[in-house]
Design a protein around this motif. Structure first.
Motif, PDB file in Angstrom:
ATOM      1  N   PRO A  21       0.587  -1.665   0.028  1.00  0.00           N
ATOM      2  CA  PRO A  21       0.588  -0.093  -0.124  1.00  0.00           C
ATOM      3  C   PRO A  21       0.871   0.997  -0.191  1.00  0.00           C
ATOM      4  N   TRP A  22       1.928   1.146   0.319  1.00  0.00           N
ATOM      5  CA  TRP A  22       2.433   2.597   0.416  1.00  0.00           C
ATOM      6  C   TRP A  22       3.286   2.483  -1.023  1.00  0.00           C
ATOM      7  N   GLN A  23       3.145   0.900  -1.365  1.00  0.00           N
ATOM      8  CA  GLN A  23       4.153   1.749  -2.935  1.00  0.00           C
ATOM      9  C   GLN A  23       3.481   1.981  -4.001  1.00  0.00           C
ATOM     10  N   GLN A  24       1.851   2.761  -3.495  1.00  0.00           N
ATOM     11  CA  GLN A  24       1.369   3.684  -4.638  1.00  0.00           C
ATOM     12  C   GLN A  24       2.382   5.145  -5.344  1.00  0.00           C
ATOM     13  N   THR A  25       1.917   4.897  -6.694  1.00  0.00           N
ATOM     14  CA  THR A  25       2.737   6.541  -7.195  1.00  0.00           C
ATOM     15  C   THR A  25       2.024   6.959  -7.595  1.00  0.00           C
ATOM     16  N   ASP A  26       2.520   8.409  -7.735  1.00  0.00           N
ATOM     17  CA  ASP A  26       1.743   9.478  -8.852  1.00  0.00           C
ATOM     18  C   ASP A  26       1.698  10.072  -9.832  1.00  0.00           C
ATOM     19  N   ALA A  27       1.366  10.633 -10.859  1.00  0.00           N
ATOM     20  CA  ALA A  27       1.212  10.504 -11.989  1.00  0.00           C
ATOM     21  C   ALA A  27       3.108  10.429 -13.067  1.00  0.00           C
ATOM     22  N   GLN A  28       3.770  10.911 -11.632  1.00  0.00           N
ATOM     23  CA  GLN A  28       5.424  11.394 -12.312  1.00  0.00           C
ATOM     24  C   GLN A  28       6.069  10.095 -11.945  1.00  0.00           C
ATOM     25  N   GLY A  29       5.692   8.765 -11.312  1.00  0.00           N
ATOM     26  CA  GLY A  29       5.769   7.667 -10.745  1.00  0.00           C
ATOM     27  C   GLY A  29       6.235   7.748 -10.000  1.00  0.00           C
ATOM     28  N   ARG A  30       6.345   8.456  -9.165  1.00  0.00           N
ATOM     29  CA  ARG A  30       7.070   8.043  -7.353  1.00  0.00           C
ATOM     30  C   ARG A  30       6.285   7.912  -6.107  1.00  0.00           C
ATOM     31  N   ARG A  31       6.647   7.317  -5.664  1.00  0.00           N
ATOM     32  CA  ARG A  31       5.818   7.555  -4.225  1.00  0.00           C
ATOM     33  C   ARG A  31       5.584   8.626  -3.471  1.00  0.00           C
ATOM     34  N   TYR A  34       5.613  10.535   2.160  1.00  0.00           N
ATOM     35  CA  TYR A  34       5.014  10.237   3.829  1.00  0.00           C
ATOM     36  C   TYR A  34       4.734   9.212   3.979  1.00  0.00           C
ATOM     37  N   ARG A  35       3.805   8.709   2.757  1.00  0.00           N
ATOM     38  CA  ARG A  35       3.642   7.127   3.072  1.00  0.00           C
ATOM     39  C   ARG A  35       4.855   6.556   3.249  1.00  0.00           C
ATOM     40  N   VAL A  36       5.950   6.395   2.439  1.00  0.00           N
ATOM     41  CA  VAL A  36       7.358   5.894   2.735  1.00  0.00           C
ATOM     42  C   VAL A  36       8.044   5.831   3.676  1.00  0.00           C
ATOM     43  N   TRP A  37       8.084   6.964   4.314  1.00  0.00           N
ATOM     44  CA  TRP A  37       8.279   7.232   5.857  1.00  0.00           C
ATOM     45  C   TRP A  37       7.275   6.717   6.564  1.00  0.00           C
ATOM     46  N   LEU A  38       6.078   6.942   6.794  1.00  0.00           N
ATOM     47  CA  LEU A  38       5.485   6.008   7.613  1.00  0.00           C
ATOM     48  C   LEU A  38       5.203   4.213   7.455  1.00  0.00           C
ATOM     49  N   SER A  39       5.641   3.864   6.313  1.00  0.00           N
ATOM     50  CA  SER A  39       5.990   2.401   6.050  1.00  0.00           C
ATOM     51  C   SER A  39       7.309   2.153   6.730  1.00  0.00           C
ATOM     52  N   GLU A  40       8.413   3.159   7.026  1.00  0.00           N
ATOM     53  CA  GLU A  40       9.353   2.504   6.939  1.00  0.00           C
ATOM     54  C   GLU A  40       9.562   2.500   8.479  1.00  0.00           C
ATOM     55  N   VAL A  51       2.023  -5.253   9.380  1.00  0.00           N
ATOM     56  CA  VAL A  51       2.256  -3.288   9.449  1.00  0.00           C
ATOM     57  C   VAL A  51       1.013  -2.977   8.422  1.00  0.00           C
ATOM     58  N   ILE A  52       0.412  -3.920   6.971  1.00  0.00           N
ATOM     59  CA  ILE A  52       0.240  -3.587   6.615  1.00  0.00           C
ATOM     60  C   ILE A  52      -0.949  -3.020   7.157  1.00  0.00           C
ATOM     61  N   PRO A  53      -2.346  -3.872   7.867  1.00  0.00           N
ATOM     62  CA  PRO A  53      -4.073  -3.317   8.228  1.00  0.00           C
ATOM     63  C   PRO A  53      -3.469  -1.973   9.009  1.00  0.00           C
ATOM     64  N   TYR A  54      -2.473  -2.118   9.999  1.00  0.00           N
ATOM     65  CA  TYR A  54      -1.785  -0.676  10.404  1.00  0.00           C
ATOM     66  C   TYR A  54      -1.943   0.518   9.751  1.00  0.00           C
ATOM     67  N   PHE A  55      -1.075   0.507   8.701  1.00  0.00           N
ATOM     68  CA  PHE A  55      -0.941   1.458   7.468  1.00  0.00           C
ATOM     69  C   PHE A  55      -2.140   1.732   7.438  1.00  0.00           C
ATOM     70  N   ASN A  56      -2.754   0.657   7.054  1.00  0.00           N
ATOM     71  CA  ASN A  56      -4.497   1.342   6.033  1.00  0.00           C
ATOM     72  C   ASN A  56      -4.710   2.243   6.538  1.00  0.00           C
ATOM     73  N   ARG A  57      -5.169   1.352   8.483  1.00  0.00           N
ATOM     74  CA  ARG A  57      -6.133   2.291   8.623  1.00  0.00           C
ATOM     75  C   ARG A  57      -5.518   3.545   9.915  1.00  0.00           C
ATOM     76  N   PHE A  58      -3.730   3.769   8.981  1.00  0.00           N
ATOM     77  CA  PHE A  58      -3.763   5.465   9.634  1.00  0.00           C
ATOM     78  C   PHE A  58      -3.496   5.751   8.817  1.00  0.00           C
ATOM     79  N   VAL A  59      -3.578   5.799   7.393  1.00  0.00           N
ATOM     80  CA  VAL A  59      -3.658   6.573   6.771  1.00  0.00           C
ATOM     81  C   VAL A  59      -5.055   7.067   5.645  1.00  0.00           C
TER      82      VAL A  59
END
Length: 354
Positions: A21-31, A34-40, A51-59
């Protein structure tokens, strides 16, 4: 591109994880940084599947960095509750506030600025810069340490200064200038899914041909384990004071020690102390001993004896203390509660009515 990175990226293209879920990218293909930092931060000491369910609930609750900065601590700790190592959540919250104050509500794309934020070390900063901004920075989390330790045959515990310095050199050497975001994910994936702690899947490893540990039969010995020691055991009595309305008295813990800042149950050192503490908090009658349990921390084991005091009546000391408050069951989900305390409360026997 170096041979190690080339082989790893070819493997990643076929087998790497690309739907986290933290690998989602924008139009430029970048993650999103905030999501990368939170996942790390969440992945420190914790596996991806946890982590995945906690991450999804958090964001879902706090979708942007400014949302996190504006949240109150109770909400942040409640969203974190169950992941443990709660200092991570408090550092995350404070770092978000500093990003709003200093960096216009964005994660800075500068190593020194990132590393100056609470809870962000060299590896976390490198992961954010590589995955969100495409900048060439090495990382060295637990999975990467294991891969590099085995590949290069590095002896000594990975947290020892000399060993860690050597591993950082290897990490930097292998990190390519191209596709750095994919490479960063690839080496973490390799450690998490192939170069695992016990019985690594060497036949599936893209770099096993040149791996020292495989060649010399050292995969079971590397990384060198830390010298074992017996965890000490501490004991506590947790006091569950429940009133006629079904509310439970909770106490916010101080800024020091384990579970600092969380809402928890009042505690006592032994049975005699339990009565004294309970009588100082409320007017009580009988106590019911519930099933004891052991909660394991990284540095000790905590033996917990829960005592339930039903039909407790509010005492003056309780009304006047800002750190003591009666909460209903419907209010517990919004509180930062330690996982064993939350489990204990949810398993309470129903109140007996006359």
């Amino acid at each position: 591109m170096n041979r190690f990175a080339h082989a790893l990226l070819a493997w990643f293209d076929r087998h790497g994880r690309k739907d986290l879920p933290w690998q989602q990218t924008d139009a430029q293909g970048r993650r999103a940084a905030y999501r990368v930092w939170l996942s790390e931060v969440m992945l420190q000491q914790t596996q991806v599947t946890t982590v995945i369910p906690y991450f999804n609930r958090f964001v879902a609750a706090l979708p942007t960095l400014p949302d996190l900065a504006a949240a109150d601590e109770d909400q942040v700790l409640a969203l974190w509750s169950g992941l443990g190592y709660y200092r991570r959540a408090r550092f995350l919250h404070r770092a978000a506030q500093l990003c709003v104050e200093r960096h216009d509500g964005q994660m800075p794309a500068d190593f020194d600025a990132l590393a100056a934020l609470p809870g962000i070390g060299r590896s976390t900063a490198g992961a954010v810069l590589a995955q969100a901004y495409g900048l060439r920075f090495p990382i060295l989390d637990g999975n990467v340490k294991r891969v590099l330790t085995r590949f290069h045959g590095v002896h000594g515990h990975p947290d020892e200064n000399a060993v860690q310095k050597k591993l950082w050199q290897h990490a930097d050497l292998h990190t390519p200038a191209e596709r750095v975001a994919d490479y960063t994910q690839a080496i973490m994936d390799l450690g998490a899914t192939v170069c695992i702690r016990s019985r690594p899947l060497c036949l599936a490893c893209p770099v096993s041909e040149h791996c020292v540990a495989r060649r010399e039969g050292l995969t079971a010995q590397l990384p060198t384990p830390k010298a074992g020691k017996t965890l000490p055991t501490r004991a506590t009595v947790m006091l569950i004071l429940r009133d006629a309305k079904g509310r439970v008295l909770l106490e916010r813990r101080g800024p020091q020690g384990v579970w600092s800042g969380l809402w928890s149950l009042p505690e006592a050192t032994d049975h005699d102390d339990a009565w004294r503490v309970a009588q100082g908090l409320a007017r009580i009658d009988d106590a019911q001993a519930l099933a004891s349990f052991v909660h394991v921390f990284s540095h000790y084991r905590l033996h917990v004896e829960p005592w339930l005091f039903d039909d407790a009546r509010t005492a003056r000391a309780t009304r006047e203390s800002p750190h003591l408050r009666w909460y209903t069951e419907s209010e517990w989900p919004a509180l930062g509660l330690p996982a064993p305390v939350r489990s204990l409360l949810l398993a309470l026997p129903e109140r007996k009515t006359a």
